[in-house]
Design a protein around this motif. Structure first.
Motif, PDB file in Angstrom:
ATOM      1  N   GLY A 255       0.849  -1.184   0.000  1.00  0.00           N
ATOM      2  CA  GLY A 255       0.000   0.000   0.000  1.00  0.00           C
ATOM      3  C   GLY A 255       0.886   1.236   0.000  1.00  0.00           C
ATOM      4  N   PHE A 256       0.251   2.402  -0.067  1.00  0.00           N
ATOM      5  CA  PHE A 256       1.059   3.623  -0.066  1.00  0.00           C
ATOM      6  C   PHE A 256       0.243   4.806   0.399  1.00  0.00           C
ATOM      7  N   LEU A 257       0.950   5.863   0.722  1.00  0.00           N
ATOM      8  CA  LEU A 257       0.364   7.139   1.119  1.00  0.00           C
ATOM      9  C   LEU A 257       0.632   8.141   0.000  1.00  0.00           C
ATOM     10  N   CYS A 258      -0.395   8.883  -0.398  1.00  0.00           N
ATOM     11  CA  CYS A 258      -0.249   9.937  -1.408  1.00  0.00           C
ATOM     12  C   CYS A 258      -0.271  11.281  -0.693  1.00  0.00           C
ATOM     13  N   GLN A 259       0.810  12.011  -0.812  1.00  0.00           N
ATOM     14  CA  GLN A 259       0.951  13.307  -0.154  1.00  0.00           C
ATOM     15  C   GLN A 259       1.059  14.409  -1.201  1.00  0.00           C
ATOM     16  N   PRO A 260       0.088  15.353  -1.242  1.00  0.00           N
ATOM     17  CA  PRO A 260       0.246  16.483  -2.172  1.00  0.00           C
ATOM     18  C   PRO A 260       1.493  17.281  -1.799  1.00  0.00           C
ATOM     19  N   LEU A 261       2.172  17.772  -2.816  1.00  0.00           N
ATOM     20  CA  LEU A 261       3.430  18.473  -2.586  1.00  0.00           C
ATOM     21  C   LEU A 261       3.584  19.584  -3.620  1.00  0.00           C
ATOM     22  N   ALA A 262       3.837  20.811  -3.158  1.00  0.00           N
ATOM     23  CA  ALA A 262       4.071  21.935  -4.072  1.00  0.00           C
ATOM     24  C   ALA A 262       5.465  21.788  -4.675  1.00  0.00           C
ATOM     25  N   LEU A 263       5.543  21.859  -5.982  1.00  0.00           N
ATOM     26  CA  LEU A 263       6.823  21.720  -6.682  1.00  0.00           C
ATOM     27  C   LEU A 263       7.426  23.087  -6.975  1.00  0.00           C
ATOM     28  N   HIS A 264       8.698  23.101  -7.320  1.00  0.00           N
ATOM     29  CA  HIS A 264       9.444  24.345  -7.539  1.00  0.00           C
ATOM     30  C   HIS A 264       8.897  25.182  -8.690  1.00  0.00           C
ATOM     31  N   ASP A 265       8.195  24.547  -9.638  1.00  0.00           N
ATOM     32  CA  ASP A 265       7.692  25.295 -10.793  1.00  0.00           C
ATOM     33  C   ASP A 265       6.247  25.761 -10.616  1.00  0.00           C
ATOM     34  N   GLY A 266       5.720  25.645  -9.411  1.00  0.00           N
ATOM     35  CA  GLY A 266       4.370  26.107  -9.124  1.00  0.00           C
ATOM     36  C   GLY A 266       3.299  25.041  -9.281  1.00  0.00           C
ATOM     37  N   ARG A 267       3.642  23.915  -9.889  1.00  0.00           N
ATOM     38  CA  ARG A 267       2.672  22.828 -10.012  1.00  0.00           C
ATOM     39  C   ARG A 267       2.541  22.088  -8.691  1.00  0.00           C
ATOM     40  N   ALA A 268       1.451  21.371  -8.545  1.00  0.00           N
ATOM     41  CA  ALA A 268       1.266  20.505  -7.383  1.00  0.00           C
ATOM     42  C   ALA A 268       1.517  19.075  -7.818  1.00  0.00           C
ATOM     43  N   GLY A 269       2.369  18.394  -7.097  1.00  0.00           N
ATOM     44  CA  GLY A 269       2.668  17.003  -7.386  1.00  0.00           C
ATOM     45  C   GLY A 269       2.139  16.120  -6.279  1.00  0.00           C
ATOM     46  N   VAL A 270       2.354  14.823  -6.433  1.00  0.00           N
ATOM     47  CA  VAL A 270       1.937  13.860  -5.424  1.00  0.00           C
ATOM     48  C   VAL A 270       3.130  12.959  -5.109  1.00  0.00           C
ATOM     49  N   LEU A 271       3.527  12.978  -3.856  1.00  0.00           N
ATOM     50  CA  LEU A 271       4.561  12.072  -3.373  1.00  0.00           C
ATOM     51  C   LEU A 271       3.867  10.771  -2.992  1.00  0.00           C
ATOM     52  N   VAL A 272       4.318   9.669  -3.565  1.00  0.00           N
ATOM     53  CA  VAL A 272       3.782   8.350  -3.249  1.00  0.00           C
ATOM     54  C   VAL A 272       4.809   7.655  -2.365  1.00  0.00           C
ATOM     55  N   ALA A 273       4.440   7.420  -1.106  1.00  0.00           N
ATOM     56  CA  ALA A 273       5.337   6.804  -0.128  1.00  0.00           C
ATOM     57  C   ALA A 273       4.873   5.378   0.135  1.00  0.00           C
ATOM     58  N   GLY A 274       5.668   4.420  -0.306  1.00  0.00           N
ATOM     59  CA  GLY A 274       5.290   3.014  -0.206  1.00  0.00           C
ATOM     60  C   GLY A 274       5.340   2.468   1.199  1.00  0.00           C
TER      61      GLY A 274
END
Length: 167
Positions: free
Chosen positions: A90-109
């Motif tokens: 399973g994993f946790l999805c964490q929204p994360l602001a990226l350096h270029d202004g986009r929002a990404g998702v960190l997937v932590a297994g």
């Protein structure tokens, strides 16, 4: 530079060995980014931003961590593929602001349930987000005027007509 440090922090603080970072591509679909090394096969996945079953777009839409516990019948197929490719249950999805202004998702297994609300997790994510923010140039203030004694006034100059000889 922030992502190798993030991976080290995930490993040292939370025991998370496998992670990936997804961000919206030109077509809007979430794709794995090259900012963080990822498992083979993840690059082939594209997750539509309106996929209501997948934990990744849900994390972005809710702006909050979302857990994919794995093994659930109603889970999105793409989430099961991500877990399989990462080699996690399973994993946790964490929204994360990226350096270029986009929002990404960190997937932590294999993140523990409830990790997304833990104080140390939130602190770690906030520090990573701060490291990713572009340096902001503050306006430089004009130099302060020099304060000193006022310049001495020049004596008045008499006009030549005023000095004409009297007759």
């Amino acid at each position: 530079q922030a992502f190798p440090l993030l991976q080290d922090a995930l490993r040292a603080l939370f025991g998370i060995e496998r992670a990936a970072l997804f961000a919206p591509g030109a077509d809007g679909g979430l794709r794995v980014t090259p900012l963080m090394p990822a498992a083979d096969g993840l690059a082939a996945l594209v997750i539509p931003p309106d996929d209501g079953l997948s934990a990744l777009p849900r994390a972005l839409a809710r702006r909050a961590p979302q857990q994919f516990p794995g093994g659930t019948e109603d889970a999105a197929l793409v989430d099961a593929q991500i877990a399989r490719l990462l080699g996690v249950s399973g994993f946790l999805c964490q929204p994360l602001a990226l350096h270029d202004g986009r929002a990404g998702v960190l997937v932590a297994g294999d993140a523990l349930p409830g990790l997304g609300t833990a104080a140390l997790w939130r602190f770690t994510v906030a520090e990573c987000a701060e490291a990713l923010m572009p340096a902001v140039m503050l306006p430089v203030a004009a130099p302060a005027p020099v304060v000193g004694p006022a310049p001495a006034a020049a004596p008045p100059v008499a006009a030549a007509a005023d000095k004409a000889p009297a007759s």
